[in-house]
Scaffold this motif. Structure first.
Motif, PDB file in Angstrom:
ATOM      1  N   ASP A  72       0.920  -0.907  -0.320  1.00 60.76           N
ATOM      2  CA  ASP A  72       0.204  -0.004  -0.402  1.00 60.76           C
ATOM      3  C   ASP A  72       0.511   1.287   0.286  1.00 60.76           C
ATOM      4  O   ASP A  72       1.516   0.847   0.669  1.00 60.76           O
ATOM      5  CB  ASP A  72      -0.803   0.120   1.224  1.00 60.76           C
ATOM      6  CG  ASP A  72      -1.850  -0.978   1.419  1.00 60.76           C
ATOM      7  OD1 ASP A  72      -2.430  -1.449  -0.660  1.00 60.76           O
ATOM      8  OD2 ASP A  72      -2.874  -1.181   2.223  1.00 60.76           O
ATOM      9  N   ASP A  73       0.406   2.003  -1.184  1.00 60.75           N
ATOM     10  CA  ASP A  73       0.954   3.306  -1.168  1.00 60.75           C
ATOM     11  C   ASP A  73       2.877   3.106  -1.141  1.00 60.75           C
ATOM     12  O   ASP A  73       3.925   4.519  -1.470  1.00 60.75           O
ATOM     13  CB  ASP A  73       0.656   4.539  -0.242  1.00 60.75           C
ATOM     14  CG  ASP A  73      -0.441   4.664   0.304  1.00 60.75           C
ATOM     15  OD1 ASP A  73      -1.026   4.708  -1.408  1.00 60.75           O
ATOM     16  OD2 ASP A  73      -1.486   4.730   0.929  1.00 60.75           O
ATOM     17  N   VAL A  74       3.265   2.095  -1.322  1.00 62.35           N
ATOM     18  CA  VAL A  74       4.474   1.573  -2.175  1.00 62.35           C
ATOM     19  C   VAL A  74       4.481   1.397  -3.103  1.00 62.35           C
ATOM     20  O   VAL A  74       4.201   1.870  -5.087  1.00 62.35           O
ATOM     21  CB  VAL A  74       5.269   1.235  -1.484  1.00 62.35           C
ATOM     22  CG1 VAL A  74       6.305   0.416  -1.762  1.00 62.35           C
ATOM     23  CG2 VAL A  74       5.095   1.665   0.201  1.00 62.35           C
ATOM     24  N   LEU A  75       4.331   0.279  -3.665  1.00 65.48           N
ATOM     25  CA  LEU A  75       4.053  -0.660  -5.121  1.00 65.48           C
ATOM     26  C   LEU A  75       2.410  -0.209  -5.804  1.00 65.48           C
ATOM     27  O   LEU A  75       2.462  -0.332  -6.727  1.00 65.48           O
ATOM     28  CB  LEU A  75       4.350  -2.703  -4.791  1.00 65.48           C
ATOM     29  CG  LEU A  75       5.162  -3.234  -5.041  1.00 65.48           C
ATOM     30  CD1 LEU A  75       5.481  -4.449  -4.428  1.00 65.48           C
ATOM     31  CD2 LEU A  75       6.763  -2.483  -5.472  1.00 65.48           C
ATOM     32  N   ALA A  76       1.661  -0.123  -4.795  1.00 61.90           N
ATOM     33  CA  ALA A  76       0.270   0.065  -5.534  1.00 61.90           C
ATOM     34  C   ALA A  76      -0.399   1.631  -4.499  1.00 61.90           C
ATOM     35  O   ALA A  76      -0.015   1.258  -3.485  1.00 61.90           O
ATOM     36  CB  ALA A  76      -0.470  -1.064  -5.116  1.00 61.90           C
ATOM     37  N   VAL A 136       7.504   2.376  -9.563  1.00 65.31           N
ATOM     38  CA  VAL A 136       8.297   2.092  -8.205  1.00 65.31           C
ATOM     39  C   VAL A 136       8.522   0.144  -8.396  1.00 65.31           C
ATOM     40  O   VAL A 136       8.699  -0.224  -8.797  1.00 65.31           O
ATOM     41  CB  VAL A 136       7.052   1.859  -6.959  1.00 65.31           C
ATOM     42  CG1 VAL A 136       7.968   0.642  -5.568  1.00 65.31           C
ATOM     43  CG2 VAL A 136       7.424   2.907  -6.775  1.00 65.31           C
ATOM     44  N   LEU A 137       6.939  -0.100  -9.380  1.00 70.22           N
ATOM     45  CA  LEU A 137       7.024  -1.632 -10.042  1.00 70.22           C
ATOM     46  C   LEU A 137       8.454  -1.537 -11.488  1.00 70.22           C
ATOM     47  O   LEU A 137       8.973  -2.706 -11.909  1.00 70.22           O
ATOM     48  CB  LEU A 137       5.982  -1.425 -11.435  1.00 70.22           C
ATOM     49  CG  LEU A 137       5.998  -2.859 -11.362  1.00 70.22           C
ATOM     50  CD1 LEU A 137       5.592  -4.539 -10.555  1.00 70.22           C
ATOM     51  CD2 LEU A 137       4.329  -3.297 -12.152  1.00 70.22           C
ATOM     52  N   ARG A 138       8.515  -0.297 -11.946  1.00 67.53           N
ATOM     53  CA  ARG A 138       9.944  -0.631 -12.445  1.00 67.53           C
ATOM     54  C   ARG A 138      10.812  -0.880 -11.864  1.00 67.53           C
ATOM     55  O   ARG A 138      11.833  -1.235 -12.422  1.00 67.53           O
ATOM     56  CB  ARG A 138      10.602   0.589 -13.716  1.00 67.53           C
ATOM     57  CG  ARG A 138       8.835   0.501 -15.234  1.00 67.53           C
ATOM     58  CD  ARG A 138       9.015   1.392 -15.844  1.00 67.53           C
ATOM     59  NE  ARG A 138       9.071   2.728 -15.485  1.00 67.53           N
ATOM     60  CZ  ARG A 138       8.321   3.514 -15.947  1.00 67.53           C
ATOM     61  NH1 ARG A 138       7.470   3.432 -15.598  1.00 67.53           N
ATOM     62  NH2 ARG A 138       8.082   5.473 -15.256  1.00 67.53           N
ATOM     63  N   ILE A 139      11.130   0.258 -10.621  1.00 64.04           N
ATOM     64  CA  ILE A 139      12.338  -0.105 -10.296  1.00 64.04           C
ATOM     65  C   ILE A 139      12.864  -1.328  -9.318  1.00 64.04           C
ATOM     66  O   ILE A 139      13.578  -2.330  -9.209  1.00 64.04           O
ATOM     67  CB  ILE A 139      12.722   1.284  -8.524  1.00 64.04           C
ATOM     68  CG1 ILE A 139      12.450   2.002  -9.426  1.00 64.04           C
ATOM     69  CG2 ILE A 139      13.364   0.677  -7.540  1.00 64.04           C
ATOM     70  CD1 ILE A 139      12.101   3.476  -8.336  1.00 64.04           C
ATOM     71  N   ALA A 140      11.325  -2.278  -9.198  1.00 63.70           N
ATOM     72  CA  ALA A 140      11.490  -3.004  -7.855  1.00 63.70           C
ATOM     73  C   ALA A 140      11.590  -4.503  -9.061  1.00 63.70           C
ATOM     74  O   ALA A 140      12.443  -5.260  -8.860  1.00 63.70           O
ATOM     75  CB  ALA A 140      10.009  -4.333  -7.791  1.00 63.70           C
TER      76      ALA A 140
END
Length: 99
Positions: free
Chosen positions: A12-16, A92-96
């Protein structure tokens, strides 16, 4: 430097992005309850927090929610409401993915 063996990302509020009102409204619509009843039964009661802390098992969570709302609430209802409330943060998904 070697690559990390494990990287954890909060959901929550990081990946999504998380939209609380959408979750409440979606669950209310699915089970035929009012948004105020869902808010009271799930959040104001402390049920969601207790579940997050591992104090309430999943089956107990939905049994308690069913009792509080006086209408059947299934795991599928809960998953659908949660999914409706989340939007992936593509940055953030690209970073992950890169990590």
């Amino acid at each position: 430097m070697s690559a990390p063996g494990l990287v954890l990302f909060d959901l929550d509020d990081v990946l999504a992005h998380y939209d609380h009102a959408t979750r409440v409204a979606t669950l209310a619509t699915r089970v035929g309850a009012t948004t105020s009843a869902v808010q009271a039964a799930l959040f104001d009661s402390g049920l969601e927090r207790a579940t997050d802390l591992g104090q309430v098992a999943t089956d107990e969570h939905f049994a308690d929610l069913t009792r509080r709302l006086r209408t059947p609430v299934s795991l599928q209802d809960g998953v659908a409401a949660r999914a409706a409330a989340m939007t992936v943060d593509t940055t953030v998904l690209r970073i992950a993915t890169a990590v």
